[in-house]
Design a protein around this motif. Structure first.
Motif, PDB file in Angstrom:
ATOM      1  N   GLU A  83     -15.869  15.697   0.509  1.00 24.12           N
ATOM      2  CA  GLU A  83     -15.875  15.690  -1.146  1.00 24.12           C
ATOM      3  C   GLU A  83     -14.633  15.126  -1.391  1.00 24.12           C
ATOM      4  OE1 GLU A  83     -17.081  19.857  -2.443  1.00 24.12           O
ATOM      5  OE2 GLU A  83     -18.146  20.064  -0.881  1.00 24.12           O
ATOM      6  N   LYS A  84     -14.199  14.160  -0.896  1.00 27.28           N
ATOM      7  CA  LYS A  84     -12.969  13.383  -1.520  1.00 27.28           C
ATOM      8  C   LYS A  84     -13.261  11.913  -1.156  1.00 27.28           C
ATOM      9  CE  LYS A  84      -7.984  13.750  -1.770  1.00 27.28           C
ATOM     10  NZ  LYS A  84      -6.638  14.532  -1.246  1.00 27.28           N
ATOM     11  N   ASP A  85     -12.792  11.256  -2.051  1.00 24.52           N
ATOM     12  CA  ASP A  85     -13.391   9.646  -2.190  1.00 24.52           C
ATOM     13  C   ASP A  85     -12.030   8.959  -1.540  1.00 24.52           C
ATOM     14  OD1 ASP A  85     -15.484  10.073  -3.562  1.00 24.52           O
ATOM     15  OD2 ASP A  85     -14.789   9.299  -5.664  1.00 24.52           O
ATOM     16  N   TYR A  86     -12.479   8.308  -0.531  1.00 26.82           N
ATOM     17  CA  TYR A  86     -11.255   7.291   0.315  1.00 26.82           C
ATOM     18  C   TYR A  86     -11.847   5.883   0.118  1.00 26.82           C
ATOM     19  CZ  TYR A  86      -9.447  11.516   2.124  1.00 26.82           C
ATOM     20  OH  TYR A  86      -8.863  12.863   2.271  1.00 26.82           O
ATOM     21  N   PHE A  87     -11.399   4.922   0.505  1.00 22.83           N
ATOM     22  CA  PHE A  87     -11.781   3.389   0.449  1.00 22.83           C
ATOM     23  C   PHE A  87     -11.286   2.860   1.752  1.00 22.83           C
ATOM     24  CE2 PHE A  87     -11.881   4.859  -3.920  1.00 22.83           C
ATOM     25  CZ  PHE A  87     -12.918   4.183  -4.340  1.00 22.83           C
ATOM     26  N   LEU A  88     -11.970   2.137   2.343  1.00 27.16           N
ATOM     27  CA  LEU A  88     -11.874   1.295   3.648  1.00 27.16           C
ATOM     28  C   LEU A  88     -11.900  -0.193   3.300  1.00 27.16           C
ATOM     29  CD1 LEU A  88     -11.823   1.922   6.678  1.00 27.16           C
ATOM     30  CD2 LEU A  88     -14.352   1.582   6.862  1.00 27.16           C
ATOM     31  N   PHE A  89     -10.608  -0.755   3.708  1.00 25.05           N
ATOM     32  CA  PHE A  89     -10.298  -2.267   3.587  1.00 25.05           C
ATOM     33  C   PHE A  89      -9.981  -2.674   4.889  1.00 25.05           C
ATOM     34  CE2 PHE A  89      -9.584  -0.692  -0.734  1.00 25.05           C
ATOM     35  CZ  PHE A  89     -10.083  -1.561  -1.609  1.00 25.05           C
ATOM     36  N   ARG A  90     -10.141  -4.311   5.091  1.00 23.93           N
ATOM     37  CA  ARG A  90      -9.835  -4.780   6.186  1.00 23.93           C
ATOM     38  C   ARG A  90      -8.251  -5.123   5.898  1.00 23.93           C
ATOM     39  NH1 ARG A  90     -13.247  -7.278   9.555  1.00 23.93           N
ATOM     40  NH2 ARG A  90     -15.490  -7.377   8.970  1.00 23.93           N
ATOM     41  N   ASP A  91      -7.421  -5.126   7.074  1.00 24.68           N
ATOM     42  CA  ASP A  91      -6.059  -5.384   6.909  1.00 24.68           C
ATOM     43  C   ASP A  91      -5.701  -6.565   6.031  1.00 24.68           C
ATOM     44  OD1 ASP A  91      -3.236  -4.944   7.789  1.00 24.68           O
ATOM     45  OD2 ASP A  91      -3.416  -6.297   9.027  1.00 24.68           O
ATOM     46  N   GLY A  92      -6.518  -7.503   6.451  1.00 23.67           N
ATOM     47  CA  GLY A  92      -6.120  -9.002   5.564  1.00 23.67           C
ATOM     48  C   GLY A  92      -6.493  -8.742   4.064  1.00 23.67           C
ATOM     49  N   ASP A  93      -7.291  -7.896   3.498  1.00 21.17           N
ATOM     50  CA  ASP A  93      -7.724  -7.546   2.123  1.00 21.17           C
ATOM     51  C   ASP A  93      -6.374  -7.031   1.444  1.00 21.17           C
ATOM     52  OD1 ASP A  93     -10.041  -8.803   2.788  1.00 21.17           O
ATOM     53  OD2 ASP A  93     -10.915  -7.189   2.583  1.00 21.17           O
ATOM     54  N   ILE A  94      -5.490  -6.248   2.072  1.00 20.38           N
ATOM     55  CA  ILE A  94      -4.742  -5.622   1.413  1.00 20.38           C
ATOM     56  C   ILE A  94      -3.588  -6.883   0.986  1.00 20.38           C
ATOM     57  CG2 ILE A  94      -2.741  -3.777   1.715  1.00 20.38           C
ATOM     58  CD1 ILE A  94      -4.560  -2.362   3.598  1.00 20.38           C
ATOM     59  N   LEU A  95      -3.134  -6.727  -0.485  1.00 16.74           N
ATOM     60  CA  LEU A  95      -2.233  -7.620  -1.006  1.00 16.74           C
ATOM     61  C   LEU A  95      -0.817  -7.460  -0.725  1.00 16.74           C
ATOM     62  CD1 LEU A  95      -3.990  -7.676  -4.660  1.00 16.74           C
ATOM     63  CD2 LEU A  95      -4.444  -9.113  -2.609  1.00 16.74           C
ATOM     64  N   GLY A  96      -0.410  -6.105  -0.842  1.00 15.51           N
ATOM     65  CA  GLY A  96       1.101  -6.272  -0.062  1.00 15.51           C
ATOM     66  C   GLY A  96       1.451  -4.642  -0.042  1.00 15.51           C
ATOM     67  N   LYS A  97       2.503  -4.440   0.523  1.00 13.39           N
ATOM     68  CA  LYS A  97       3.213  -3.034   0.909  1.00 13.39           C
ATOM     69  C   LYS A  97       4.291  -2.704  -0.011  1.00 13.39           C
ATOM     70  CE  LYS A  97       5.014  -2.584   4.898  1.00 13.39           C
ATOM     71  NZ  LYS A  97       5.266  -2.197   6.293  1.00 13.39           N
ATOM     72  N   TYR A  98       4.454  -1.592  -0.592  1.00 12.40           N
ATOM     73  CA  TYR A  98       5.590  -1.034  -1.435  1.00 12.40           C
ATOM     74  C   TYR A  98       6.773  -0.983  -0.465  1.00 12.40           C
ATOM     75  CZ  TYR A  98       2.518  -1.401  -5.596  1.00 12.40           C
ATOM     76  OH  TYR A  98       1.791  -1.689  -6.479  1.00 12.40           O
ATOM     77  N   VAL A  99       8.090  -1.605  -0.587  1.00  9.28           N
ATOM     78  CA  VAL A  99       9.202  -0.917   0.386  1.00  9.28           C
ATOM     79  C   VAL A  99       9.990  -0.245  -0.615  1.00  9.28           C
ATOM     80  CG1 VAL A  99      10.706  -2.004   1.633  1.00  9.28           C
ATOM     81  CG2 VAL A  99       8.689  -3.196   1.690  1.00  9.28           C
ATOM     82  N   GLU A 100      10.658   0.829   0.080  1.00  5.77           N
ATOM     83  CA  GLU A 100      11.525   1.609  -0.797  1.00  5.77           C
ATOM     84  C   GLU A 100      12.820   1.226  -0.483  1.00  5.77           C
ATOM     85  OE1 GLU A 100      10.617   5.667  -0.194  1.00  5.77           O
ATOM     86  OE2 GLU A 100       8.475   5.423  -0.256  1.00  5.77           O
TER      87      GLU A 100
END
Length: 100
Positions: A83-100
């Motif tokens: 009952e919780k929504d998740y989304f499946l993407f290809r690795d190459g579709d992800i635009l970027g990663k936030y770095v702390e």
């Protein structure tokens, strides 16, 4: 038990959970649901092992569990787990990663 522990993405797929939409502006004004923008930030909850290149070697996924990522405005496959929504993407579709 968390739902994503029962689901393992295949190949270079990444399972993410979108962050909650802003419901109050910085000035304290309530934002109606229709006016809320589509959330493009998400947390990675599961990753596949990677894809096999033409040489037969596995190229690992660029993100890891717990990373905060920026998603494209459109795309991904919606999956409902416990009952919780998740989304499946290809690795190459992800635009970027936030770095702390």
């Amino acid at each position: 038990m968390q739902a994503f522990r029962k689901f393992l993405p295949m190949f270079d797929r990444v399972l993410v959970e979108r962050l909650a939409a802003e419901t109050v502006s910085r000035g304290g004004i309530m934002i109606p649901e229709k006016a809320q923008g589509k959330v493009q930030q998400a947390t990675v909850v599961a990753v596949g092992p990677g894809f096999t290149n033409k040489d037969g070697k596995v190229t690992p996924v660029c993100v890891g569990v717990g990373d905060k990522v920026l998603l494209p405005e459109y795309g991904g496959t919606k999956i409902v787990l416990e009952e919780k929504d998740y989304f499946l993407f290809r690795d190459g579709d992800i635009l970027g990663k936030y770095v702390e």
